[in-house]
Design a protein around this motif. Structure first.
Motif, short mmCIF file in Angstrom:
data_model
loop_
_atom_site.label_atom_id
_atom_site.label_comp_id
_atom_site.label_asym_id
_atom_site.label_seq_id
_atom_site.Cartn_x
_atom_site.Cartn_y
_atom_site.Cartn_z
N GLU A 20 6.46 47.32 29.98
CA GLU A 20 7.17 46.37 29.13
C GLU A 20 6.80 44.94 29.46
OE1 GLU A 20 8.99 46.87 26.53
OE2 GLU A 20 8.87 49.05 26.64
N LEU A 24 5.31 42.48 26.62
CA LEU A 24 6.01 41.25 26.23
C LEU A 24 5.16 40.02 26.53
CD1 LEU A 24 9.64 42.08 27.44
CD2 LEU A 24 8.76 42.09 25.10
N GLU A 29 6.68 36.96 24.32
CA GLU A 29 8.13 37.14 24.30
C GLU A 29 8.69 37.33 25.70
OE1 GLU A 29 8.31 39.37 19.93
OE2 GLU A 29 8.24 40.52 21.78
N ILE A 32 12.02 35.42 27.09
CA ILE A 32 13.36 35.93 26.83
C ILE A 32 13.80 36.83 27.99
CG2 ILE A 32 14.83 37.17 25.22
CD1 ILE A 32 13.69 34.61 24.09
N LEU A 33 12.92 37.71 28.40
CA LEU A 33 13.22 38.61 29.51
C LEU A 33 13.37 37.84 30.81
CD1 LEU A 33 13.55 41.50 30.55
CD2 LEU A 33 11.06 41.62 30.80
N GLY A 131 17.72 42.54 29.54
CA GLY A 131 16.73 41.67 28.92
C GLY A 131 16.00 42.34 27.77
N LEU A 132 15.82 43.65 27.84
CA LEU A 132 15.15 44.35 26.75
C LEU A 132 15.99 44.28 25.47
CD1 LEU A 132 13.74 47.54 28.54
CD2 LEU A 132 12.56 45.41 28.00
N VAL A 135 15.58 40.77 24.14
CA VAL A 135 14.30 40.64 23.44
C VAL A 135 14.38 41.28 22.05
CG1 VAL A 135 11.87 41.34 23.46
CG2 VAL A 135 12.96 40.51 25.56
N CYS A 136 15.05 42.43 21.97
CA CYS A 136 15.22 43.10 20.69
C CYS A 136 15.99 42.21 19.71
CB CYS A 136 15.95 44.42 20.89
SG CYS A 136 16.01 45.47 19.43
N TYR A 138 16.12 38.96 19.81
CA TYR A 138 15.21 37.86 19.47
C TYR A 138 14.22 38.28 18.39
CZ TYR A 138 11.27 34.63 20.06
OH TYR A 138 10.24 33.74 19.83
N LYS A 139 13.70 39.50 18.49
CA LYS A 139 12.74 40.00 17.51
C LYS A 139 13.41 40.16 16.14
CE LYS A 139 9.72 43.15 18.79
NZ LYS A 139 8.44 42.45 18.94
N CYS A 166 10.91 46.02 15.79
CA CYS A 166 12.27 45.87 16.32
C CYS A 166 12.88 47.23 16.66
CB CYS A 166 13.17 45.15 15.31
SG CYS A 166 12.71 43.43 15.00
#
Length: 312
Positions: A20, A24, A29, A32-33, A131-132, A135-136, A138-139, A166
């Protein structure tokens, strides 16, 4: 669960994290994480500093009497209390107070440092899982933005592709959570059980030893450390739960109704899955969140108050 299975589970977690992280990073991205992981790192540092302070205080309490014998000596030696109640058959521990103290102190330091290292790793892994989901979210927000393309067919394909990413990201976040929860359930059950028993025992010891301030202080310090440890075990689980719920709110408050029908179906699937909260559990019996910590803390205080009233 065998040791080999636990090692295998953690190997999967670390490989998942590595995959991951690289993905990312390629998609720009990673920030974000990293933002969520920085919060986890600050929490870990605070946890380490606090637990180390409790440990130092716990180690200092038995030395009060020997220090007072030097600073303000009396006609007789003050009574001394060891870190832990031990019984050496081959010699009297009171005749070798400092030798026994060094042995017990060294053991306490090793145990506390091991606990700190293990919990630090758990906190960072749980924040990675959180964080995942961030990120989701954010996407999703990024995919909701209107494109400058005037070609409706190209725009439709672009939106479908964005939201497909997403959904894939959401599935990967859930997969990581399932793996994390499965590998930690028994560990959490043992830790929560030990903490609850420790809080109950030290609460009784604190009340019973009010006539011996040093003993009562040592039990109170141990009691506070147990409560703080349970708090730290519960807080990352609450962070994970909050990020999972935040994703559902982001989808609901978005302009999903302006999206193509195929995209709406994707979002609907994500919404359905978000209704099942990603909660870490201790053996499936105790959910690791702040609500349950509050209930446990309140119960412990009620128990402590009851003992105080009985003693009075």
């Amino acid at each position: 669960m065998s040791h080999e299975h636990i090692i295998l589970q953690f190997n999967k977690l670390f490989k998942f994290i590595e995959k991951e992280w690289e993905q990312l990073k390629l998609n720009n991205e990673l920030h974000i994480l990293e933002k969520v992981l920085m919060q986890g790192s600050k929490m870990s540092q605070l946890y380490r500093s606090t637990l180390m302070s409790f440990m130092i205080l716990f180690l200092v309490v038995p030395l009060i009497s020997p220090i007072m014998d030097i600073i303000h000596p009396l006609n007789e030696t003050r009574s001394r209390q060891q870190l832990l109640r031990v019984n050496y058959v081959i010699f009297d521990q009171n005749d070798y107070f400092f030798y026994v103290y060094i042995q017990l102190a060294w053991g306490a330091v090793i145990v506390v440092m091991t606990v700190i290292a293990a919990d630090w790793l758990y906190i960072l892994i749980i924040h990675h899982s959180s964080g995942l989901f961030a990120v989701c979210g954010y996407k999703v927000q990024k995919a909701m933005r209107q494109s400058d393309s005037d070609d409706e067919i190209a725009l439709y394909k672009y939106k479908v592709e964005q939201f497909r990413d997403c959904v894939i990201m959401h599935n990967e976040a859930i997969e990581f959570y399932n793996l994390l929860n499965e590998s930690n359930q028994k560990s959490y059950l043992i830790q929560v059980g030990i903490n609850m028993m420790g809080m109950s025992v030290t609460a009784v010891q604190t009340v019973v030893n009010f006539d011996r301030p040093a003993e009562a202080l040592r039990a109170a310090v141990f009691h506070g450390a147990n409560q703080f440890h349970l708090f730290v075990l519960s807080l990352p689980g609450q962070v994970l739960l909050d990020h999972c719920n935040e994703l559902a709110k982001q989808i609901y408050s978005s302009t999903w109704y302006n999206m193509p029908l195929k995209v709406q179906k994707m979002l609907y699937i994500m919404q359905i899955r978000c209704k099942n909260p990603c909660t870490l559990t201790a053996g499936g019996l105790y959910e690791m969140n702040m609500e349950n910590f509050g209930i446990t803390f309140k119960t412990c205080m009620s128990y402590f108050t009851m003992i105080m009233s009985l003693k009075g």
